[in-house]
Design an enzyme around this catalytic site. Structure first.
Site, PDB file in Angstrom:
ATOM      1  N   SER A   1     -97.287  69.469   0.956  1.00  0.00           N
ATOM      2  CA  SER A   1     -98.054  68.235   1.179  1.00  0.00           C
ATOM      3  C   SER A   1     -98.672  68.298   2.570  1.00  0.00           C
ATOM      4  CB  SER A   1     -97.101  67.035   1.095  1.00  0.00           C
ATOM      5  OG  SER A   1     -97.740  65.865   1.554  1.00  0.00           O
TER       6      SER A   1
ATOM      7  N   TYR B   1     -88.978  62.577   2.565  1.00  0.00           N
ATOM      8  CA  TYR B   1     -90.019  63.311   1.834  1.00  0.00           C
ATOM      9  C   TYR B   1     -90.748  64.245   2.795  1.00  0.00           C
ATOM     10  CZ  TYR B   1     -94.299  64.228  -0.820  1.00  0.00           C
ATOM     11  OH  TYR B   1     -95.351  64.846  -1.468  1.00  0.00           O
TER      12      TYR B   1
HETATM   13  N1  LIG Z   1     -99.824  63.021  -5.991  1.00  0.00           N
HETATM   14  C1  LIG Z   1    -100.146  63.337  -4.736  1.00  0.00           C
HETATM   15  O1  LIG Z   1    -101.036  62.733  -4.115  1.00  0.00           O
HETATM   16  C2  LIG Z   1     -99.436  64.457  -4.035  1.00  0.00           C
HETATM   17  C3  LIG Z   1     -99.853  64.781  -2.735  1.00  0.00           C
HETATM   18  C4  LIG Z   1     -99.204  65.814  -2.065  1.00  0.00           C
HETATM   19  C5  LIG Z   1     -98.192  66.516  -2.692  1.00  0.00           C
HETATM   20  N2  LIG Z   1     -97.817  66.180  -3.972  1.00  0.00           N
HETATM   21  C6  LIG Z   1     -96.747  66.953  -4.580  1.00  0.00           C
HETATM   22  O2  LIG Z   1     -97.179  67.412  -5.851  1.00  0.00           O
HETATM   23  C7  LIG Z   1     -96.050  67.571  -6.710  1.00  0.00           C
HETATM   24  C8  LIG Z   1     -96.321  66.856  -8.018  1.00  0.00           C
HETATM   25  O3  LIG Z   1     -96.494  65.482  -7.738  1.00  0.00           O
HETATM   26  P1  LIG Z   1     -97.135  64.430  -8.772  1.00  0.00           P
HETATM   27  O4  LIG Z   1     -98.003  63.562  -7.963  1.00  0.00           O
HETATM   28  O5  LIG Z   1     -97.652  65.139  -9.958  1.00  0.00           O
HETATM   29  O6  LIG Z   1     -95.815  63.588  -9.123  1.00  0.00           O
HETATM   30  P2  LIG Z   1     -95.381  62.809 -10.445  1.00  0.00           P
HETATM   31  O7  LIG Z   1     -96.560  62.434 -11.265  1.00  0.00           O
HETATM   32  O8  LIG Z   1     -94.443  61.753  -9.991  1.00  0.00           O
HETATM   33  O9  LIG Z   1     -94.573  63.938 -11.256  1.00  0.00           O
HETATM   34  C9  LIG Z   1     -93.375  64.452 -10.740  1.00  0.00           C
HETATM   35  C10 LIG Z   1     -92.816  65.450 -11.730  1.00  0.00           C
HETATM   36  O10 LIG Z   1     -91.546  65.901 -11.205  1.00  0.00           O
HETATM   37  C11 LIG Z   1     -90.585  65.772 -12.247  1.00  0.00           C
HETATM   38  N3  LIG Z   1     -89.256  65.498 -11.706  1.00  0.00           N
HETATM   39  C12 LIG Z   1     -88.861  64.409 -10.984  1.00  0.00           C
HETATM   40  N4  LIG Z   1     -87.552  64.474 -10.723  1.00  0.00           N
HETATM   41  C13 LIG Z   1     -87.102  65.633 -11.296  1.00  0.00           C
HETATM   42  C14 LIG Z   1     -85.829  66.254 -11.390  1.00  0.00           C
HETATM   43  N5  LIG Z   1     -84.742  65.707 -10.823  1.00  0.00           N
HETATM   44  N6  LIG Z   1     -85.732  67.434 -12.055  1.00  0.00           N
HETATM   45  C15 LIG Z   1     -86.828  67.982 -12.641  1.00  0.00           C
HETATM   46  N7  LIG Z   1     -88.044  67.446 -12.583  1.00  0.00           N
HETATM   47  C16 LIG Z   1     -88.180  66.279 -11.920  1.00  0.00           C
HETATM   48  C17 LIG Z   1     -91.083  64.605 -13.102  1.00  0.00           C
HETATM   49  O11 LIG Z   1     -90.596  64.704 -14.424  1.00  0.00           O
HETATM   50  P3  LIG Z   1     -89.283  63.912 -14.970  1.00  0.00           P
HETATM   51  O12 LIG Z   1     -89.278  62.561 -14.317  1.00  0.00           O
HETATM   52  O13 LIG Z   1     -89.502  63.909 -16.446  1.00  0.00           O
HETATM   53  O14 LIG Z   1     -88.150  64.787 -14.568  1.00  0.00           O
HETATM   54  C18 LIG Z   1     -92.572  64.855 -13.102  1.00  0.00           C
HETATM   55  O15 LIG Z   1     -92.917  65.778 -14.108  1.00  0.00           O
HETATM   56  C19 LIG Z   1     -94.853  66.989  -5.947  1.00  0.00           C
HETATM   57  O16 LIG Z   1     -94.114  68.041  -5.363  1.00  0.00           O
HETATM   58  C20 LIG Z   1     -95.507  66.141  -4.875  1.00  0.00           C
HETATM   59  O17 LIG Z   1     -94.683  66.001  -3.735  1.00  0.00           O
HETATM   60  C21 LIG Z   1     -98.418  65.168  -4.649  1.00  0.00           C
END
Ligand SMILES: NC(=O)c1ccc[n+]([C@@H]2O[C@H](COP(=O)([O-])OP(=O)(O)OC[C@H]3O[C@@H](n4cnc5c(N)ncnc54)[C@H](OP(=O)(O)O)[C@@H]3O)[C@@H](O)[C@H]2O)c1
Length: 228
Positions: free
Chosen positions: A123, A136
């Site tokens: 991130s 985080y």
């Molecule tokens: N969205 C942004 O703006 C942004 C920006 C910078 C970085 N990121 C990074 O990008 C990545 C994806 O983020 P996203 O925005 O797509 O998030 P999201 O929509 O909340 O999805 C998170 C994913 O992680 C899985 N997950 C959560 N807890 C888990 C566990 N204990 N074991 C296995 N899987 C788990 C969830 O599935 P289940 O709940 O079904 O397990 C879901 O598939 C993350 O690492 C986030 O920090 C996102």
């Protein structure tokens, strides 16, 4: 064709990446705790909680062939008041965001041949924290550092290690926050194209601009990121 293992594949960036791989004919091993939809052709769903060692072992055991790439994407972001912390929640956040990529990558090394790629999704908040989510930000800073260490140790084995830095992407994680968010499909395309290019960093659109500004004016960027 060797598969890509994507963690956090049930929604958001991971689900978009899984769908894109399937559309391009690349097999996927998709890992998450809950899947709402049946898998598309070419997708194998593995249900595992990666915040614990059992779940990591379960995910690793499902991989029986060499991988094209491992994408450590699963992550959670929680608000934490340092004056009134929830220690269990904080430890779970570190376990998923930092410890799981470490253990899963180590466990899958036998399935990562020369030419394979590891992508760690960090991130921009790894560079400069926002006040409301200290764990985080720390976990992502740790993952960014781990990514560089992985590059030192896995590079000589012929494995490319990439850091992916999404900008604000329109997923459940950012619900109710920000505007002009990047669609998850755009971030997924950047990751998949980045794997094929093999450069050390995937930083699409606004991320590239923030990183460029950070090189010139880090204190300004720190102030902007602190606004959350
Ligand atoms: N969205 C942004 O703006 C942004 C920006 C910078 C970085 N990121 C990074 O990008 C990545 C994806 O983020 P996203 O925005 O797509 O998030 P999201 O929509 O909340 O999805 C998170 C994913 O992680 C899985 N997950 C959560 N807890 C888990 C566990 N204990 N074991 C296995 N899987 C788990 C969830 O599935 P289940 O709940 O079904 O397990 C879901 O598939 C993350 O690492 C986030 O920090 C996102």
């Amino acid at each position: 064709m060797n598969p890509i293992l994507v963690t956090g594949a049930s929604r958001g960036i991971g689900a978009a990446l899984t769908a894109l791989c399937a559309a391009r004919g690349r097999p996927v091993i998709a890992v998450a705790r809950h899947f709402a939809a049946r898998p598309a052709p070419g997708v194998t769903q593995i249900t595992a909680d990666l915040a614990g060692r059992d779940g990591i072992a379960r995910a690793a055991a499902a991989v029986t062939m060499p991988l094209h790439a491992l994408v450590n994407n699963a992550g959670i972001q929680q608000a934490l008041d340092l004056a009134d912390p929830d220690p269990a929640a904080a430890e779970r956040e570190i376990a998923l965001n930092l410890v799981a990529p470490l253990h899963l990558t180590c466990a899958l090394l036998p399935q990562l041949p020369r030419g394979a790629t590891v992508v760690n999704v960090t991130s921009l908040l790894a560079r400069h924290p926002k006040p409301s989510a200290p764990v985080y930000c720390a976990s992502k800073a740790g993952l960014a550092s781990l990514t560089r260490s992985m590059r030192h140790q896995l590079g000589p084995r012929g494995i490319t290690v990439i850091e992916a830095l999404p900008p604000l992407v329109d997923t459940q994680m950012t619900a109710g926050r920000g505007a002009a968010k990047m669609p998850p499909e755009t971030m997924a395309r950047a990751i998949l194209d980045g794997i094929e290019r093999g450069r050390p960093r995937i930083a699409p659109g606004p991320s590239r601009a923030v990183l460029a500004l950070d090189r010139l004016l880090p204190e300004l960027v720190a102030r902007l990121m602190a606004r959350g």
